[in-house]
Design a protein around this motif. Sequence first.
Motif, PDB file in Angstrom:
ATOM      1  N   TYR A  94      -6.480  10.261  -6.271  1.00 33.65           N
ATOM      2  CA  TYR A  94      -7.002  11.105  -5.192  1.00 33.65           C
ATOM      3  C   TYR A  94      -6.602  10.551  -3.836  1.00 33.65           C
ATOM      4  N   ALA A  95      -6.295  11.457  -2.930  1.00 31.43           N
ATOM      5  CA  ALA A  95      -6.049  11.064  -1.542  1.00 31.43           C
ATOM      6  C   ALA A  95      -7.396  10.776  -0.882  1.00 31.43           C
ATOM      7  N   MET A  96      -7.367  10.371   0.374  1.00 33.12           N
ATOM      8  CA  MET A  96      -8.618  10.061   1.076  1.00 33.12           C
ATOM      9  C   MET A  96      -9.539  11.285   1.103  1.00 33.12           C
ATOM     10  N   GLY A  97     -10.835  11.011   1.075  1.00 29.41           N
ATOM     11  CA  GLY A  97     -11.804  12.105   1.036  1.00 29.41           C
ATOM     12  C   GLY A  97     -12.257  12.559   2.413  1.00 29.41           C
ATOM     13  N   GLU A  98     -13.386  13.256   2.438  1.00 27.82           N
ATOM     14  CA  GLU A  98     -13.879  13.830   3.696  1.00 27.82           C
ATOM     15  C   GLU A  98     -14.628  12.798   4.525  1.00 27.82           C
ATOM     16  N   TYR A  99     -14.567  12.967   5.823  1.00 28.81           N
ATOM     17  CA  TYR A  99     -15.286  12.107   6.760  1.00 28.81           C
ATOM     18  C   TYR A  99     -16.796  12.238   6.521  1.00 28.81           C
ATOM     19  N   GLN A 100     -17.472  11.083   6.457  1.00 29.24           N
ATOM     20  CA  GLN A 100     -18.914  11.114   6.172  1.00 29.24           C
ATOM     21  C   GLN A 100     -19.764  10.518   7.294  1.00 29.24           C
ATOM     22  N   GLY A 101     -19.140   9.820   8.216  1.00 26.79           N
ATOM     23  CA  GLY A 101     -19.942   9.225   9.291  1.00 26.79           C
ATOM     24  C   GLY A 101     -19.287   7.964   9.808  1.00 26.79           C
TER      25      GLY A 101
ATOM     26  N   THR B  74       9.810 -15.581  -1.552  1.00 30.40           N
ATOM     27  CA  THR B  74       9.661 -15.170  -2.955  1.00 30.40           C
ATOM     28  C   THR B  74       8.628 -14.061  -3.159  1.00 30.40           C
ATOM     29  N   ALA B  75       8.214 -13.419  -2.084  1.00 23.49           N
ATOM     30  CA  ALA B  75       7.255 -12.311  -2.218  1.00 23.49           C
ATOM     31  C   ALA B  75       7.956 -11.007  -1.813  1.00 23.49           C
ATOM     32  N   PRO B  76       8.549 -10.305  -2.782  1.00 23.95           N
ATOM     33  CA  PRO B  76       9.303  -9.088  -2.452  1.00 23.95           C
ATOM     34  C   PRO B  76       8.381  -7.950  -2.015  1.00 23.95           C
ATOM     35  N   MET B  77       8.812  -7.200  -1.022  1.00 23.49           N
ATOM     36  CA  MET B  77       8.002  -6.079  -0.521  1.00 23.49           C
ATOM     37  C   MET B  77       8.838  -4.800  -0.526  1.00 23.49           C
ATOM     38  N   ILE B  78       8.137  -3.673  -0.528  1.00 26.25           N
ATOM     39  CA  ILE B  78       8.798  -2.363  -0.634  1.00 26.25           C
ATOM     40  C   ILE B  78       8.797  -1.682   0.732  1.00 26.25           C
ATOM     41  N   GLU B  79       9.992  -1.424   1.232  1.00 29.12           N
ATOM     42  CA  GLU B  79      10.097  -0.803   2.561  1.00 29.12           C
ATOM     43  C   GLU B  79       9.428   0.570   2.608  1.00 29.12           C
ATOM     44  N   GLN B  80       9.527   1.335   1.522  1.00 36.36           N
ATOM     45  CA  GLN B  80       8.964   2.696   1.505  1.00 36.36           C
ATOM     46  C   GLN B  80       7.437   2.707   1.578  1.00 36.36           C
ATOM     47  N   CYS B  81       6.783   1.587   1.246  1.00 40.15           N
ATOM     48  CA  CYS B  81       5.320   1.524   1.374  1.00 40.15           C
ATOM     49  C   CYS B  81       4.976   1.246   2.832  1.00 40.15           C
ATOM     50  N   PRO B  82       4.074   2.009   3.421  1.00 35.48           N
ATOM     51  CA  PRO B  82       3.807   1.852   4.857  1.00 35.48           C
ATOM     52  C   PRO B  82       3.151   0.531   5.248  1.00 35.48           C
ATOM     53  N   VAL B  83       2.462  -0.111   4.313  1.00 38.53           N
ATOM     54  CA  VAL B  83       1.792  -1.381   4.626  1.00 38.53           C
ATOM     55  C   VAL B  83       2.134  -2.399   3.536  1.00 38.53           C
TER      56      VAL B  83
ATOM     57  N   GLY C 179      -0.875   0.258  18.505  1.00 44.94           N
ATOM     58  CA  GLY C 179      -1.072  -1.066  17.914  1.00 44.94           C
ATOM     59  C   GLY C 179      -1.954  -1.091  16.686  1.00 44.94           C
ATOM     60  N   LYS C 180      -2.452   0.071  16.282  1.00 41.66           N
ATOM     61  CA  LYS C 180      -3.329   0.105  15.103  1.00 41.66           C
ATOM     62  C   LYS C 180      -2.731   0.989  14.018  1.00 41.66           C
ATOM     63  N   LEU C 181      -3.037   0.629  12.776  1.00 46.62           N
ATOM     64  CA  LEU C 181      -2.556   1.454  11.674  1.00 46.62           C
ATOM     65  C   LEU C 181      -3.254   2.803  11.698  1.00 46.62           C
ATOM     66  N   ASP C 182      -2.478   3.846  11.562  1.00 45.26           N
ATOM     67  CA  ASP C 182      -3.007   5.209  11.544  1.00 45.26           C
ATOM     68  C   ASP C 182      -3.047   5.659  10.072  1.00 45.26           C
ATOM     69  N   LEU C 183      -4.247   5.660   9.499  1.00 43.61           N
ATOM     70  CA  LEU C 183      -4.353   5.927   8.061  1.00 43.61           C
ATOM     71  C   LEU C 183      -4.017   7.364   7.681  1.00 43.61           C
ATOM     72  N   ASP C 184      -4.063   8.281   8.667  1.00 44.01           N
ATOM     73  CA  ASP C 184      -3.632   9.655   8.376  1.00 44.01           C
ATOM     74  C   ASP C 184      -2.129   9.669   8.102  1.00 44.01           C
ATOM     75  N   LYS C 185      -1.433   8.670   8.657  1.00 44.49           N
ATOM     76  CA  LYS C 185       0.015   8.579   8.426  1.00 44.49           C
ATOM     77  C   LYS C 185       0.331   7.675   7.230  1.00 44.49           C
ATOM     78  N   VAL C 186      -0.473   6.642   7.042  1.00 42.33           N
ATOM     79  CA  VAL C 186      -0.274   5.753   5.877  1.00 42.33           C
ATOM     80  C   VAL C 186      -0.494   6.539   4.583  1.00 42.33           C
ATOM     81  N   LYS C 187      -1.495   7.393   4.581  1.00 45.46           N
ATOM     82  CA  LYS C 187      -1.865   8.230   3.431  1.00 45.46           C
ATOM     83  C   LYS C 187      -2.074   7.423   2.135  1.00 45.46           C
TER      84      LYS C 187
ATOM     85  N   VAL D  19       0.873  -1.191   0.000  1.00 47.43           N
ATOM     86  CA  VAL D  19       0.000   0.000   0.000  1.00 47.43           C
ATOM     87  C   VAL D  19       0.904   1.234   0.000  1.00 47.43           C
ATOM     88  N   PRO D  20       0.926   1.966  -1.120  1.00 46.82           N
ATOM     89  CA  PRO D  20       1.785   3.151  -1.177  1.00 46.82           C
ATOM     90  C   PRO D  20       1.121   4.362  -0.530  1.00 46.82           C
ATOM     91  N   SER D  21       1.930   5.350  -0.177  1.00 47.52           N
ATOM     92  CA  SER D  21       1.373   6.592   0.365  1.00 47.52           C
ATOM     93  C   SER D  21       1.408   7.655  -0.734  1.00 47.52           C
TER      94      SER D  21
END
Length: 192
Positions: free
Chosen positions: A172-179, A107-116, A151-159, A70-72
Motif C-alpha cells: 500500500y502507498a501512504m494513507g490519508e492524513y490523520q493529524g 562495500t555498501a551498494p546503493m540503488i540510484e533509482q531509490c529516492p532515499v 532541504g527536506k525530503l518531500d515524501l509526496d515525491k519519495v512515494k 527506500v523504494p518508491s
Amino acid sequence: MAKVQMGPGYNIYPMPVLLVGANVNGKPNFMTVAWGNIANAEPPMVAVAIRASRHTHIGIEQNKTFSVNVPSTDMVKEVDYCGVVSGAKVDKVKTCQFTVFYGKLSTAPMIEQCPVNLECSVLHSLELGSHTLYIGRIEEVHASSDCVTEGKLDLDKVKPFSLLAEPSRQYYAMGEYQGKAFNIGLEFKEKE
Ligand SMILES: Cc1cc2nc3c(=O)[nH]c(=O)nc-3n(C[C@H](O)[C@H](O)[C@H](O)COP(=O)(O)O)c2cc1C
C-alpha cells in the motif's frame, strides 16, 4: 469489547518496505525487507532482521556493512521480485536494471533509482532465532535531488510504500492524513 487471543505473532501494521543491499563476494545484491526500522537517534541507527539463509546475510557478515534503500511506488514490481528470488541464483541488479553507487563505505551498494539511501556499518548483531537482527549505524543518507524541497525530503515525491501482511500480503502507498504529530494529542491536556 471482547478480545480474541491470536497467539504469539508479529502483528504490527503497516511495515515499511525496504531494499537492503550488501556486497556478496564483491558483487552487489539487494533483498526486500519489511522487518526493518529506526533503532536509535543519536547516533542515527537502523535495525533490520535478516534470515541467515539469505544471500544478503553472507555479504553483511563479510563486510559488516549494508545499505537500506527506500523504494518508491513506481518500483513495486522490482521490490517484489527482489523478495522472491535469491542473489545466490540470479543477478537481481542486472534483471532490475538497478544503477548501483557507493558512498563513504566502499562495500555498501546503493540503488540510484531509490529516492532515499542509507549507508550503514554494523554495530551489533543479535541471533534471535529465525533471524539475525543487525543494528547499523547510519553513516550517510543520500536523497535524490528531485525529492528534496527546501532541504527536506518531500515524501509526496519519495512515494514510499508499506506491506500489510494481513489478510493477504499486499503493498500500500501512504494513507490519508490523520493529524499533526506531537500536536493533535495536546487537546487532552485540557482534561488533565
Ligand atoms: C515484502 C517482503 C518482505 C520481506 N521481508 C523480509 C525480511 O524482513 N527479512 C528477511 O530475511 N526476508 C524478507 N523477505 C524475503 C527475502 O527478501 C527473500 O528471501 C529474498 O529472496 C532474499 O534475497 P537474497 O537471497 O538475494 O538475499 C521479504 C520478502 C518480501 C516479498
